[in-house]
Scaffold this active site. Structure first.
Site, PDB file in Angstrom:
ATOM      1  N   LYS A  22       0.834  -1.205   0.000  1.00 42.13           N
ATOM      2  CA  LYS A  22       0.000   0.000   0.000  1.00 42.13           C
ATOM      3  C   LYS A  22       0.875   1.264   0.000  1.00 42.13           C
ATOM      4  O   LYS A  22       2.094   1.192  -0.082  1.00 42.13           O
ATOM      5  CB  LYS A  22      -0.929  -0.019   1.215  1.00 42.13           C
ATOM      6  CG  LYS A  22      -1.873  -1.224   1.240  1.00 42.13           C
ATOM      7  CD  LYS A  22      -2.818  -1.210   0.071  1.00 42.13           C
ATOM      8  CE  LYS A  22      -3.995  -2.162   0.174  1.00 42.13           C
ATOM      9  NZ  LYS A  22      -3.703  -3.555   0.479  1.00 42.13           N
TER      10      LYS A  22
HETATM   11  C1  PLP Z   1      -9.679  -3.226  -0.909  1.00 43.89           C
HETATM   12  C2  PLP Z   1      -9.004  -3.852   0.269  1.00 43.89           C
HETATM   13  N1  PLP Z   1      -9.685  -3.982   1.413  1.00 43.89           N
HETATM   14  C3  PLP Z   1      -9.127  -4.527   2.502  1.00 43.89           C
HETATM   15  C4  PLP Z   1      -7.835  -4.999   2.505  1.00 43.89           C
HETATM   16  C5  PLP Z   1      -7.287  -5.645   3.721  1.00 43.89           C
HETATM   17  O1  PLP Z   1      -6.156  -5.015   4.213  1.00 43.89           O
HETATM   18  P1  PLP Z   1      -5.075  -5.827   5.076  1.00 43.89           P
HETATM   19  O2  PLP Z   1      -4.307  -6.684   4.142  1.00 43.89           O
HETATM   20  O3  PLP Z   1      -4.256  -4.738   5.693  1.00 43.89           O
HETATM   21  O4  PLP Z   1      -5.832  -6.613   6.089  1.00 43.89           O
HETATM   22  C6  PLP Z   1      -7.088  -4.887   1.343  1.00 43.89           C
HETATM   23  C7  PLP Z   1      -5.703  -5.387   1.310  1.00 43.89           C
HETATM   24  O5  PLP Z   1      -5.182  -5.835   0.351  1.00 43.89           O
HETATM   25  C8  PLP Z   1      -7.682  -4.313   0.186  1.00 43.89           C
HETATM   26  O6  PLP Z   1      -6.997  -4.202  -0.967  1.00 43.89           O
END
Ligand code: PLP
Length: 382
Positions: free
Chosen positions: A184
């Protein structure tokens, strides 16, 4: 000479980051210390929100948002079909029923027309995913939600720093969830945050991330008491100070990185304007895009291969292409638990057959970007 593989996303770590992390490691607080609040305030201020609640993943941020809205058994939550499964899993954790809406084929953002068709008397929330980094059409979604008791959660994991009609993502929805995973915009290794302007929901989420306990270690120490009460079933979703220290250092470079991502996207757009079978996603003029992902659609009528062959060709050339995402309801869990069938969201399914995510990260060099475009151009000769 073999060239090093180019990933689709990559973190940037420099000496400021390592110094900040080392400071935290040598301090009295590895977790539940002062850096948590510092990071929350810094990120909330960057986005223009009044409250930030740090948690240990973007998924935990979405889960906390669902709890703050008191989503439960029988409640329906509308989610775009094209997103990471976590956007939808968070509703399921709380007993909610995910209802998938189709996407706009030009942007892959949740389509308000489809949302309108999926709203029922049980709809409690809409998850607006800012897919790829471009904000969803919040005004249209707000209009659908208004007066019906429907709340909006932004899954802004792709979009810190993006704007919608001049407003920063993080200030538009009732609650906005962010992720700090290494691919990210800024990273805390794993981590996430929910932004809101509602102090009650923020207090609820702070309790939720700490087992549902009504006080934390530092506040008990200050009050000179050992007693606490667990008032609801929460989780240990705390983000340690050591990771917050990394986030604080990273955040300082976020504006520069956003500019870099936008410049890389503009350069891809320009180069792909010469290649007729490549269609970058449409960028809406009333929004700025944080470009977590750079996604193209292949016009398969113009080439002889399918997306899988295209993917294999690019991977074999050392380009870390990816596909974001299969429609969530294609996953066996969703088919088996909720009975979803193919054909439910036709635009999402058609897009899934044609999309590819190309490398996009602030340190992507022009030479590597040229190589990516040249290799994509080869797809028409296969
Ligand atoms: C659109 C979206 N929502 C939620 C998440 C979840 O984030 P995390 O990997 O930090 O739990 C991601 C992660 O890739 C994502 O791309």
């Amino acid at each position: 000479m073999t060239r090093a593989p180019i990933p689709y996303g990559r973190q940037v770590i420099d000496d400021e980051d390592t110094a900040s992390v080392l400071d935290a490691l040598r301090s009295a607080w590895l977790t539940t210390g002062p850096r948590v609040g510092d990071f929350e305030r810094a990120f909330a201020t960057f986005c223009g929100a009044s409250e930030g609640v740090a948690v240990n993943s973007g998924t935990a941020a979405l889960h906390a948002a669902m709890r703050a809205l008191k989503i439960g058994q029988g409640d329906e939550v509308i989610i775009p079909a094209i997103t990471f499964a976590a956007s939808s899993n968070a509703a399921v954790y709380e007993g909610g029923t995910p209802v998938f809406a189709d996407v706009d084929p030009e942007t892959l953002l949740i389509d308000p027309v489809s949302v309108d068709q999926k709203i029922t008397s049980r709809t409690r929330a809409i998850v607006a995913v800012d897919y790829g980094g471009q904000p969803a059409d919040y005004d249209a979604l707000r209009e659908l939600a208004a007066g019906r008791g429907i709340r909006i959660i932004a899954d802004a994991c792709h979009a810190p720093g993006a704007t919608y009609k001049g407003r920063k993502v993080g200030t538009i929805a009732d609650l906005s969830a962010f992720s700090f995973h290494p691919v990210k915009h800024l990273t805390t290794c794993e981590g996430g945050m929910v932004l809101t302007d509602d102090p009650e929901m923020a207090a609820h989420m702070r309790r939720f991330r700490n087992h549902g306990i009504d006080s934390d270690h530092r506040s008990r120490e200050k009050a000179g008491t050992f007693a606490y009460d667990m008032v609801e079933l929460g989780y240990n979703y705390r983000l340690p100070d050591v990771q917050c220290a990394l986030g604080i250092a990273q955040l300082k470079r976020l504006p520069r990185w956003l500019e870099r991502r936008q410049a890389i996207a503009a350069r891809y757009d320009e180069m792909f304007s010469e290649i007729s079978f490549v269609r970058p996603l449409a960028a809406r003029p009333d929004r700025t895009n944080a470009y977590h992902l750079y996604v193209i659609r292949l016009d398969l009528r113009q080439i002889k291969i399918d997306r899988e062959r295209a993917f294999d060709h690019l991977r074999a050339a050392g380009i870390g292409v990816n596909v974001h995402y299969a429609p969530v309801y294609h996953h066996s869990f969703y088919r088996e638990r909720f009975g979803y069938q193919p054909g439910f969201c036709p635009h999402a399914e058609a897009a899934y057959r044609e999309i590819l995510t190309l490398p996009m990260f602030p340190t992507l060099s022009e030479a590597d970007q040229n190589y990516v475009v040249t290799t994509v151009a080869e797809l028409s000769h296969l």
